[in-house]
Enzyme design. Structure first.
Site, PDB file in Angstrom:
ATOM      1  N   ASP A   1      -7.461   1.853   2.505  1.00  0.00           N
ATOM      2  CA  ASP A   1      -7.112   2.871   3.509  1.00  0.00           C
ATOM      3  C   ASP A   1      -7.956   4.135   3.434  1.00  0.00           C
ATOM      4  OD1 ASP A   1      -5.599   3.941   5.620  1.00  0.00           O
ATOM      5  OD2 ASP A   1      -4.178   4.893   4.267  1.00  0.00           O
TER       6      ASP A   1
ATOM      7  N   ASP B   1       0.859   5.235  -0.310  1.00  0.00           N
ATOM      8  CA  ASP B   1       0.115   6.487  -0.385  1.00  0.00           C
ATOM      9  C   ASP B   1       0.727   7.367  -1.467  1.00  0.00           C
ATOM     10  OD1 ASP B   1      -1.822   6.080   1.624  1.00  0.00           O
ATOM     11  OD2 ASP B   1      -0.343   6.477   3.177  1.00  0.00           O
TER      12      ASP B   1
ATOM     13  N   HIS C   1       0.855  -1.184   0.000  1.00  0.00           N
ATOM     14  CA  HIS C   1       0.000   0.000   0.000  1.00  0.00           C
ATOM     15  C   HIS C   1       0.893   1.237   0.000  1.00  0.00           C
ATOM     16  CE1 HIS C   1      -3.238   2.741   0.994  1.00  0.00           C
ATOM     17  NE2 HIS C   1      -2.455   3.243   1.935  1.00  0.00           N
TER      18      HIS C   1
ATOM     19  N   HIS D   1      -6.402   9.951  -0.897  1.00  0.00           N
ATOM     20  CA  HIS D   1      -6.993   9.998   0.439  1.00  0.00           C
ATOM     21  C   HIS D   1      -6.097  10.578   1.532  1.00  0.00           C
ATOM     22  CE1 HIS D   1      -5.286   5.771   0.587  1.00  0.00           C
ATOM     23  NE2 HIS D   1      -4.811   6.292   1.701  1.00  0.00           N
TER      24      HIS D   1
END
Length: 1006
Positions: free
Chosen positions: A374, A264, A262, A578
């Protein structure tokens, strides 16, 4: 038998830590190291490789914040190591207890070929197996000295979040730069002992299996010569064979492991650094795929794939081959893992349009799952969008972070506002960074809510955010857990394979209706106001640019700006990630975002201006261009015309101080404090403001959450409030038809203008805040004389209802929520809307008056500004401008209309005469969200619309151009097999819509 369990377990821990793990590399020699520190921003690979480095020793401090250092390591494989496995062990100064969020490296060969990434749990580079004695070793490391922002004392204000304030102090100490022999027998013994030791610790003490493992481990430990671990490792492993060969019971829970990292797209690092994080991770994962035939890796976010393609073509070639082999899997079908609460209807749709199209065009892959592990909660309009994009599934883990209520399902169908249901899975492992530890696997089994009716779950496996992805240790553990007694079974599978099996196993799961609200991170609806305003402005400018460019292309041959719109959409979608749109990134990210939004606004205004000029032609006729989906001042939606005269509101003095604004529809009293004490609907003879209360009330709260400063607002913030009722100035505005109010508080200043729109039932509140507070929360309150058990908030392609009461813990936890352009409250036959041009966070509360009429006061409060100090210590300092409107007497249709109008102000030009709309709709409830030309360059006109009031609608669309065919399409403008497609009757198309139903039509031009 005597109970010696704890003795054996303690022995295992110490022997592993102090003898076995250190023996993995039994021999080593130092490498020679030299370094060149790149000035400023990262340089191209060729430049880094060509630079002349200076010698440096292990133990040297290196790396200014956000710097890049190019290390060169050289050495020779000793002759005595011939035939053995040799690796370089390269420790840049990692903290192994924090995978990711620190320094990282990407290793290259001298010819520029990337080898793999270097990360805290991934410090090795294979040199040869078997090695040749005398072999020369030369590697280059592009090392990023990204500072630790979320460190051992999290949430402390830090200047490290922007290169302009971070300083030049070295961040890391070069730790180990060695050539070493890898003893694969010892390495495998470590995995054996870890898997069995971790499994043993999760089994009940009274379980026979636990004791069988304990005795096997004890026998293995007895076989280890602590002075010769390498010579006795194979013998120790042989004593564990039986324990590792015992098969899982038939009813064992089944875990589909999906390799994952994951990442970001921006957070505690800038966008440019994410480009490199992705390159390091993909280099790691393609290398691991070569070494582990059973391993499957999935990566989401088409933007990140596009970065690899653009910036790391050598890695991209490896990625494309792995995709073709079916083992490196594009997941999610979105441009980025965006926030889903705040993006508008079209933006949320375009996340899937651009994401799915990229994967389809590049790889021929059709994603069926939305992959959002997330994201901070999920808007109720999302299921329909997922389905309209041609997808069927959703995966997220984040709802497990909720602080108040435990979500009752892990596998279920999620129903959106229009009735669309999608098969949804929350991995019970409760992490998107699973590392195959026994505790994680056991937690997934215990935690799984759907036992007895389902037994499959998914585990995203790998370190994210710079941790480098899945490791070889995780793969080795998963191999042992494939079929092991006492454990869930673990199999590497693609997301598509998991969802197909899970849905087949559980065809009728429970249903959850409405939004998936995260009971945490509520302040992300308000933090970094300029980022949110930039997003809202860009969304509406994109609507205008597409509308007017398409209209001008059809009417005048105006060149439709396909390339520019595609690029700008992708930029806006990226910034809806996000941690960007929610305001939870470092200062650098938001500083760049503000500049990007300004640039985008300039480009889009240029497109709008050129298209409108082409449509208007030469002349002196005054024209008003109306981009809103409803007529305004006599001007049709999507057209231009000379506006009707509407007069102006009257301003007069109020008895007792203050002013009265009136326009024949509303009469508004503003007292000497600058507060709205009356907003009277004249026709209905109904007062909007609660008796004894005042609207336009600014309220200031302390705002110091227990953690996650930019993310969270904790419920106790409401315990203390200061009403900002003192005014420096309350005076008539310079235009003679508005009231100007100035207030000072703390180190800040507010200037407001209150005005009535001529001929309209809205009180416009323009607010300018020169904000210099810290750890404060500013709200704008409207206490309304309304009894309503629920209220409506706009979301994508419709609105969601929320209760105004707190009967349950679920309702109490929803004390800060998201709306788009409006909030609407209603008693049967009469309601009030509060609309906005750029804010999202709000709260709605109710009280019953104990004196007077004993009526209900329902208070709507708009969240304006916060001032958290982490991760950006200067969050939102400076001047901000907001526009809101109070709309008394509003039905839901009025709320929808006024929400659009406040976000799409009219544009005035002079020209030759009226511009007819490209498409008109005869029902106000049917709202057109996009008019554009088809993305494939065919010249077809695409119209997207939805039912916006929450009821069934029959409507007729009329085309303002000659059309020869109409097709119902998905969001990607691909024809759908509609059982009853609408027919084209001349220039008219009749449609029927369910409540909130979304429809896209593609019209072929004659």
């Amino acid at each position: 038998m005597h109970d010696d369990r704890t003795l054996v377990e303690a022995r295992l821990r110490r022997v592993l830590d102090e003898r076995v793990r250190p023996a993995v590399y039994p021999e080593s020699v130092p490498l020679e190291v030299a370094v060149w520190h790149a000035p400023g921003e990262p340089v191209p690979v060729a430049e880094g490789l060509a630079a002349e480095p200076e010698p440096v020793e292990v133990g040297t401090r290196w790396g200014a914040p956000w710097g890049t250092s190019w290390f060169r390591v050289t050495g020779t494989v000793p002759e005595a190591w011939a035939g053995r496995t040799v690796e370089a062990v390269l420790d840049l100064g990692f903290d192994e207890n924090m995978p990711g969020f620190q320094c990282e490296g990407l290793v290259y060969r001298p010819d520029g070929t990337p080898v793999k990434g270097l990360n805290p749990r991934n410090q090795w580079v294979r040199i040869a197996a078997p090695a040749e004695g005398g072999e020369e070793v030369r590697l280059h490391i592009e090392a990023a000295s990204n500072p630790v922002i979320l460190g051992h004392h999290p949430f402390r204000p830090t200047p490290l979040g922007d290169k302009d304030t971070a300083g030049g102090e070295p961040q890391y100490t070069l730790a180990r730069m060695d050539l070493a022999v890898l003893d694969e027998h010892v390495w495998q013994l470590v995995i054996d002992l870890e898997v069995l030791g971790e499994l043993m610790a999760e089994l009940p003490v009274e379980s026979p299996r636990r004791w069988e493992i304990l005795r096997a481990v004890e026998r293995a430990l007895d076989a280890i010569d602590l002075q010769d671990v390498n010579g006795t490792a194979q013998q120790a492993r042989s004593r564990l064979t039986g324990a590792l060969a015992a098969p899982a019971v038939p009813s064992a829970h089944r875990i589909s492991a999906v390799g994952h990292a994951h990442i970001d797209s921006a957070w505690l690092w800038p966008l440019r650094e994410t480009v490199r994080k992705v390159a390091r991770t993909t280099a790691n994962m393609t290398a691991l795929l070569d070494d582990a035939p059973e391993f499957v890796f999935a990566m989401s976010q088409a933007q990140q794939w596009a970065w690899v393609k653009e910036h790391r073509p050598e890695v991209w070639a490896r990625v494309k081959k792995a995709v073709a082999d079916g083992r490196f899997v594009p997941a999610g079908g979105m441009w980025v893992e965006s926030d889903t609460n705040m993006p508008g209807s079209e933006a949320m749709a375009r996340q899937f349009v651009h994401g799915k199209r990229f994967f389809h065009d590049e790889f021929g892959v059709e994603n069926e799952e939305a992959w959002l592990p997330d994201t901070f909660g999920f808007a109720a309009g999302l299921p329909q969008i997922i389905r309209a994009a041609g997808s069927r599934y959703l995966l997220t883990q984040k709802i497990s972070w909720s602080r108040t209520n435990r979500f009752p399902h892990h596998t279920f169908r999620w129903e959106g506002i229009d009735g669309t249901r999608i098969f949804t899975h929350f991995p019970p492992v409760d992490t998107y960074n699973c590392s195959m530890r026994g505790g994680e696997i056991a937690h997934a089994v215990r935690n799984f809510q759907d036992k007895g009716v389902a037994r499959r779950s998914l585990a995203p496996t790998g370190w994210g955010d710079g941790g480098g992805g899945t490791t070889r240790e995780m793969v080795a553990k998963a191999a042992r857990l494939r079929d092991l007694e006492g454990s869930a079974t673990v199999t590497w599978e693609t997301p598509a394979a998991f969802f197909a099996k899970a849905e087949a196993e559980y065809p009728e799961p429970p249903v959850w209706v409405g939004e998936l609200y995260l009971e945490l991170h509520r302040a992300t609806l308000t933090s970094q106001a300029r980022t949110k305003q930039g997003n809202r402005r860009a969304e509406h400018l994109l609507r205008e640019a597409e509308l007017w460019a398409a209209t001008a292309a059809v009417r005048t041959g105006f060149p439709y700006p396909y390339g520019e719109l595609d690029r700008i959409w992708k930029t806006v979608l990226l910034h809806q990630f996000h941690d960007i749109l929610p305001g939870s990134s470092i200062a650098w990210v938001h500083r760049e975002a503000r500049a990007t939004y300004d640039r985008i606004a300039g480009e889009l205004n240029g497109i709008v201006g050129a298209a409108q000029r082409a449509l208007a032609g030469e002349g002196a006729v005054p024209l008003l261009f109306n981009a809103a989906p409803h007529p305004r001042a006599g001007v049709p939606a999507g057209g231009a015309r000379t506006p009707a005269e509407q007069g102006r509101a009257e301003l007069s003095d109020r008895a007792g101080g203050g002013y009265v604004l009136a326009n024949g529809i509303l009469r508004v009293e503003i007292d000497a404090r600058g507060l709205v004490v009356s907003a009277h609907d004249i026709e209905a003879d109904r007062e909007a403001i609660a008796p004894g209360q005042a609207g336009n009330l600014l309220q200031l709260h302390p705002d110091f959450p227990n953690m996650w400063d930019a993310w969270d607002v904790d419920a106790f913030y409401r315990n203390t409030v200061t009403d900002l009722t003192d005014a420096d100035e309350v005076a008539a505005g310079a235009d003679g038809a508005s009231v100007r109010i100035v207030r000072s508080f703390g180190a800040s200043r507010v200037t407001q203008a209150l005005s009535l729109a001529p001929g309209e039932r809205r009180l416009v509140v323009d607010t300018e805040v020169d904000w210099h507070e810290t750890e404060k929360f500013l709200k704008l309150a409207f206490p309304l004389d309304l009894h309503a058990e629920r209220y409506a908030s706009e979301t994508q392609f419709g609105h969601v209802h929320r209760p105004t009461h707190t009967n349950t813990s679920w309702e109490a936890a929803r004390f800060e929520a998201c709306n788009h352009r409006f909030v609407h409250l209603e008693e049967p036959g009469w309601g009030v809307a509060v609309v906005n041009d750029s804010t999202y966070g709000h709260d709605v509360t109710r009280t019953v008056r104990t004196d007077g009429d004993r009526g209900t006061t329902t208070t709507v409060r708009v969240s304006l500004l916060r001032a958290p100090r982490f991760p950006d210590p200067e969050t939102d300092q400076g001047v901000h401008r907001f526009r809101h409107a109070l709309v008394p007497g509003a039905g839901i249709g009025d709320a929808v209309r006024e929400g659009w109008r406040i976000n799409l102000p009219q544009r005035r030009l002079t020209g030759a005469g009226e511009v007819a709309p490209l498409v008109t709709v005869d029902r106000e409830a049917v709202v057109v969200t996009a008019v554009k030309l088809a993305d494939d360059g065919s010249g077809d006109v695409v119209v997207r619309f939805h039912e916006a009031h929450g009821g069934r609608a029959r409507a007729t669309l009329t085309t303002g151009f000659a059309a020869t065919d109409v097709q119902v399409t998905d969001l990607l403008e691909r024809p759908l097999a509609d059982p009853a497609p609408p027919a084209l009757d001349g220039d008219r198309i009749s449609v029927r819509l369910r409540p909130f139903e979304l429809m896209t039509l593609r019209l072929k031009r004659a």
